[in-house]
Scaffold this motif. Structure first.
Motif, PDB file in Angstrom:
ATOM      1  N   ASP A 139       6.968   4.898  -0.346  1.00 23.64           N
ATOM      2  CA  ASP A 139       6.363   4.400   0.893  1.00 23.64           C
ATOM      3  C   ASP A 139       6.589   2.895   0.907  1.00 23.64           C
ATOM      4  O   ASP A 139       6.054   2.168   0.066  1.00 23.64           O
ATOM      5  CB  ASP A 139       4.864   4.732   0.896  1.00 23.64           C
ATOM      6  CG  ASP A 139       4.187   4.274   2.181  1.00 23.64           C
ATOM      7  OD1 ASP A 139       4.673   3.296   2.795  1.00 23.64           O
ATOM      8  OD2 ASP A 139       3.170   4.886   2.556  1.00 23.64           O
ATOM      9  N   HIS A 142       4.090   0.148   0.380  1.00 25.31           N
ATOM     10  CA  HIS A 142       3.484  -0.003  -0.950  1.00 25.31           C
ATOM     11  C   HIS A 142       4.466  -0.711  -1.882  1.00 25.31           C
ATOM     12  O   HIS A 142       5.012  -0.115  -2.794  1.00 25.31           O
ATOM     13  CB  HIS A 142       3.126   1.367  -1.535  1.00 25.31           C
ATOM     14  CG  HIS A 142       2.090   2.098  -0.747  1.00 25.31           C
ATOM     15  ND1 HIS A 142       1.750   3.402  -0.982  1.00 25.31           N
ATOM     16  CD2 HIS A 142       1.313   1.687   0.284  1.00 25.31           C
ATOM     17  CE1 HIS A 142       0.805   3.773  -0.127  1.00 25.31           C
ATOM     18  NE2 HIS A 142       0.533   2.752   0.658  1.00 25.31           N
ATOM     19  N   CYS A 150      -2.001   6.784  -4.816  1.00 26.52           N
ATOM     20  CA  CYS A 150      -0.935   7.452  -4.079  1.00 26.52           C
ATOM     21  C   CYS A 150       0.128   7.803  -5.112  1.00 26.52           C
ATOM     22  O   CYS A 150       0.224   7.156  -6.155  1.00 26.52           O
ATOM     23  CB  CYS A 150      -0.421   6.455  -3.034  1.00 26.52           C
ATOM     24  SG  CYS A 150       1.196   6.804  -2.365  1.00 26.52           S
ATOM     25  N   CYS A 152       3.488   8.099  -4.382  1.00 24.24           N
ATOM     26  CA  CYS A 152       4.855   7.819  -3.941  1.00 24.24           C
ATOM     27  C   CYS A 152       5.602   7.091  -5.068  1.00 24.24           C
ATOM     28  O   CYS A 152       4.993   6.567  -6.002  1.00 24.24           O
ATOM     29  CB  CYS A 152       4.872   7.026  -2.640  1.00 24.24           C
ATOM     30  SG  CYS A 152       4.694   5.248  -2.819  1.00 24.24           S
ATOM     31  N   CYS A 155       4.439   3.555  -5.932  1.00 26.69           N
ATOM     32  CA  CYS A 155       3.163   3.460  -6.646  1.00 26.69           C
ATOM     33  C   CYS A 155       3.295   3.983  -8.072  1.00 26.69           C
ATOM     34  O   CYS A 155       2.621   3.518  -8.990  1.00 26.69           O
ATOM     35  CB  CYS A 155       2.074   4.216  -5.893  1.00 26.69           C
ATOM     36  SG  CYS A 155       1.649   3.409  -4.344  1.00 26.69           S
TER      37      CYS A 155
HETATM   38 ZN   LIG Z   1       2.387   4.740  -2.530  1.00 27.93          ZN
END
Ligand SMILES: [Zn+2]
Length: 261
Positions: A139, A142, A150, A152, A155
Motif C-alpha cells: 500500500d 504506507h 496492516c 501489506c 508494513c
Molecule cells: Zn500497510
C-alpha cells in the motif's frame, strides 16, 4: 528429524474465508475416529455483526509432502467450533473437512493422544511447524517505517525493520525463509511457567504462523503438541513478541467430540 516427521507433516496452511473476509493461517491436522479435524486459532477476520458459523466460514487447507514440495490436493473444510477469543486464552477454532472429497489425510495427521494439556509444567526445546502467508500488495500510502497494523508488503518490511533495530548484531534471515507459502520450522526454548496459563518461549514467529503447532517433550521424552502460535510481529509498532496459547482440556474435549481418537 525422522522422529519429528509426523509433527511436521501434520502442519497445514489454511486460507479461511469468513463472510467474504480472507485470512491465511497455519494449523494442525489431527486424526479423528470418524473424520479428521484441523485445529487453528480463532483470530481470523470475521464480520463482527454475525457469529462465525459453518454456514459462513470455510477454509481451504493445503499440506505439502516433506522434501519434494509436491502439494497435496487442497481439502475444503467448514468451521466446526469457534471459541472466538481472539488473542485470549481460548483463541482456538476447529475446522472439519466437508464436501464429497476424502475426509482423511492418512499421513498428515497426529492422534489426539499426542496433545498435552500440561504445557506450563514442561520445559526444554520447543519446535514449531507452520506455513508462511503471502503479504498483501504494498500500500503506497504506507511508506514510512511505522507499522499500520496492516499486512501489506510495505508494513511487513517496516515491521521487520523495527524489530531488527532492537536486535544488535543479529543477521537478518535468508529471504527464502519468508517465501510465501513455504513450510517453516522454528526452534527455541519452552520455559516452565507452572501455575500460570501464559507460557514463555523463544521460538520465532511471523505473519502466517498464527495457528502453527508448538511442540515440546513431556517427562517421558514423548514429543507432544502443547500450544499454537498466537500472535506475530503485527501486534503494534516495535512489537517483537510471539505469543502462544496452550491447549486447555475443553479444547481437547472438543477435538475428541468432533471425532478425535
Ligand atoms: Zn500497510
Amino acid at each position: 528429524m525422522t522422529r519429528l516427521k509426523p509433527y511436521s507433516l501434520s502442519s497445514c496452511r489454511l486460507v479461511v474465508l469468513s463472510s467474504d473476509l480472507q485470512t491465511e493461517l497455519s494449523g494442525v491436522w489431527i486424526r479423528g475416529l470418524t473424520r479428521d479435524v484441523i485445529l487453528t486459532v480463532s483470530h481470523f477476520k470475521k464480520d463482527a455483526r454475525v457469529p462465525a458459523t459453518a454456514a459462513n466460514t470455510t477454509a481451504e487447507v493445503y499440506t505439502t509432502l516433506l522434501g519434494n514440495g509436491i502439494p497435496n490436493p487442497q481439502v475444503k473444510c467448514e468451521l466446526f467450533h469457534d471459541l472466538n477469543d481472539p488473542i485470549g486464552e481460548n483463541d482456538f477454532a476447529i475446522f472439519t473437512p466437508c464436501g464429497d472429497g476424502n475426509h482423511r489425510s492418512p499421513i498428515q495427521s497426529i492422534p489426539t493422544a499426542l496433545i498435552s494439556t500440561a504445557a506450563t509444567s514442561l520445559s526444554g526445546t520447543a519446535i514449531s511447524f507452520g506455513f508462511n502467508a503471502s503479504p498483501a500488495p504494498a500500500d503506497n500510502k504506507h511508506l514510512n517505517t511505522s507499522v499500520h497494523d496492516c499486512t501489506c508488503t510495505n508494513c511487513w518490511y517496516a515491521s521487520a525493520y523495527n524489530v531488527s533495530k532492537n536486535l544488535q548484531g543479529v543477521e537478518p534471515p535468508d529471504p527464502r525463509v519468508l517465501a510465501a507459502g513455504a513450510r517453516t520450522i522454528g526452534v527455541g526454548k519452552w520455559l516452565q511457567t507452572a501455575g500460570q496459563r501464559q507460557v514463555r518461549h523463544t521460538v520465532t514467529g511471523w505473519y502466517g504462523i498464527s495457528g502453527a503447532g508448538m511442540y515440546t517433550q513431556d517427562a517421558r521424552g514423548q514429543v507432544r503438541l502443547v500450544a499454537l502460535f498466537q500472535s506475530g510481529i503485527f501486534e503494534g509498532p516495535d512489537s517483537n513478541m510471539n505469543g502462544a496459547v496452550t491447549i486447555p482440556i475443553d479444547v481437547l474435549r472438543r477435538l475428541e467430540e468432533s471425532g478425535g481418537a
